[in-house]
Design an enzyme around this catalytic site. Structure first.
Site, mmCIF file in Angstrom:
data_model
loop_
_atom_site.group_PDB
_atom_site.id
_atom_site.type_symbol
_atom_site.label_atom_id
_atom_site.label_comp_id
_atom_site.label_asym_id
_atom_site.label_seq_id
_atom_site.Cartn_x
_atom_site.Cartn_y
_atom_site.Cartn_z
ATOM 1 N N GLY A 14 0.809 -1.209 0.000
ATOM 2 C CA GLY A 14 0.000 0.000 0.000
ATOM 3 C C GLY A 14 0.849 1.268 0.000
ATOM 4 O O GLY A 14 2.037 1.242 0.348
ATOM 5 N N GLN A 15 0.227 2.376 -0.380
ATOM 6 C CA GLN A 15 0.958 3.641 -0.481
ATOM 7 C C GLN A 15 1.569 4.062 0.853
ATOM 8 O O GLN A 15 2.749 4.406 0.928
ATOM 9 C CB GLN A 15 0.008 4.753 -0.951
ATOM 10 C CG GLN A 15 -0.568 4.575 -2.324
ATOM 11 C CD GLN A 15 -1.453 5.756 -2.693
ATOM 12 O OE1 GLN A 15 -0.970 6.796 -3.112
ATOM 13 N NE2 GLN A 15 -2.761 5.604 -2.513
ATOM 14 N N THR A 65 -9.580 -0.069 0.180
ATOM 15 C CA THR A 65 -9.749 1.335 -0.195
ATOM 16 C C THR A 65 -10.461 1.527 -1.528
ATOM 17 O O THR A 65 -10.578 2.665 -1.997
ATOM 18 C CB THR A 65 -8.382 2.046 -0.260
ATOM 19 O OG1 THR A 65 -7.534 1.344 -1.181
ATOM 20 C CG2 THR A 65 -7.728 2.103 1.107
ATOM 21 N N TYR A 128 -17.706 1.945 2.386
ATOM 22 C CA TYR A 128 -16.311 2.176 2.777
ATOM 23 C C TYR A 128 -16.243 3.001 4.055
ATOM 24 O O TYR A 128 -15.560 2.623 5.021
ATOM 25 C CB TYR A 128 -15.570 2.879 1.642
ATOM 26 C CG TYR A 128 -14.194 3.391 2.036
ATOM 27 C CD1 TYR A 128 -13.154 2.505 2.291
ATOM 28 C CD2 TYR A 128 -13.944 4.758 2.153
ATOM 29 C CE1 TYR A 128 -11.897 2.962 2.659
ATOM 30 C CE2 TYR A 128 -12.694 5.226 2.532
ATOM 31 C CZ TYR A 128 -11.681 4.328 2.778
ATOM 32 O OH TYR A 128 -10.439 4.786 3.153
#
Length: 293
Positions: A14-15, A65, A128
């Site tokens: 992930g970022q 996400t 979400y």
């Protein structure tokens, strides 16, 4: 707790996880298991990993996400965004260690006219947002020391995000329509990682602020259209092709998951309690773009 820490970080690719690995890798022993070892949809697998590794700090940088996709797979979204954080929090409490977890502006409905504070009542519009709020609540119920850091509009030079998508589309298309009535703060993953490193330093130095929920975004505000304009300006400065941009309302770009119109988060509590302040979004964007090959 001073010195080199053994830190378990979830979300290997992930970022935010990748940025954390860059920022913390030299000072600490990082354990960043992939999905094969740490299946976040499996609570027993999470417990087994934490208990066998016995870290001194857990950072949950993983999340489901895909905002629109979550509408059609709520069970998976809740497993990763709600159940997993709760399990991490329970295991951290049993080990007597803190948990750092990242949440989102999407826990709010965006109807407030001013930036949201940590005391504002959440009211998520999407699956979400609902799953991320449930994760916050599960961490709170576990009762251990934790930091929940709500951020917004995360981008970086890796993965899937608005910056990379817009850079591609601006060079491929002659004309682009971008939503202009959603307001927030684009936040570089490296900003989040640097702030997290600073929080860890304060804790290690025995000078932590209060544990709990905080807002952590870049300073300032813009719209998705304004963000796209800034990206386009950089392309033009490099002599690259750039589409013309048209500002449109959210109603002209319907999505499966509704987005909050106001995603602005007031980050003053983090500055007061922990002495951690984020850069303005434009300066962070320039630094991010400067690092591209």
């Amino acid at each position: 707790m001073s010195g080199r820490l053994k830190i378990l970080i979830s979300g290997q690719h992930g970022q935010v996880s990748q940025a954390l690995q860059q920022y913390l890798g030299n000072q600490h022993e990082l354990i960043v298991p992939g999905r094969g070892l740490l299946d976040l949809s499996n609570p027993d697998a999470i417990r087994q990993q934490v208990r066998s590794l016995r870290p001194q700090l857990i950072i949950n940088a993983a999340a489901h996400t895909a905002v629109d996709q979550a509408e059609s797979e709520p069970e998976l979204a809740f497993a990763i965004n709600a159940s997993a954080p709760g399990v991490f929090a329970e295991e951290a409490r049993e080990l007597g260690i803190p948990l750092i977890h990242y949440s989102t502006d999407y826990v709010f409905d965006g109807s407030k006219q001013a930036p949201y504070t940590e005391d504002d009542e959440p009211n998520p519009l999407s699956v979400y947002g609902q799953s991320k709020l449930a994760g916050e609540q599960a961490i709170g119920t576990a009762g251990g020391e934790h930091l929940i850091l709500r951020t917004s509009w995360v981008y970086s030079n890796t993965g899937k995000n608005f910056l990379l998508t817009m850079q591609r589309l601006l060079q491929e298309k002659p004309h682009l329509r971008v939503v202009a009535d959603q307001i927030g703060a684009p936040t570089w993953a490296s900003t989040i990682a640097a702030s997290t490193a600073a929080l860890i330093e304060r804790w290690q130095a025995g000078q932590p602020g209060a544990w709990g929920t905080y807002h952590l975004t870049a300073g300032g505000e813009t719209s998705w259209f304004g963000f796209a304009q800034a990206i386009g300006e950089h392309l033009l400065a490099q002599g690259k092709a750039c589409a013309t941009l048209e500002a449109i309302p959210s109603s002209a770009y319907p999505t499966p998951a509704p987005r909050p119109l106001n995603s602005r988060l007031d980050c003053s509590r983090l500055a007061r309690e922990w002495g951690v302040v984020q850069p303005q979004w434009r300066s962070a964007l320039h630094e991010c773009l400067a690092g591209q090959a």
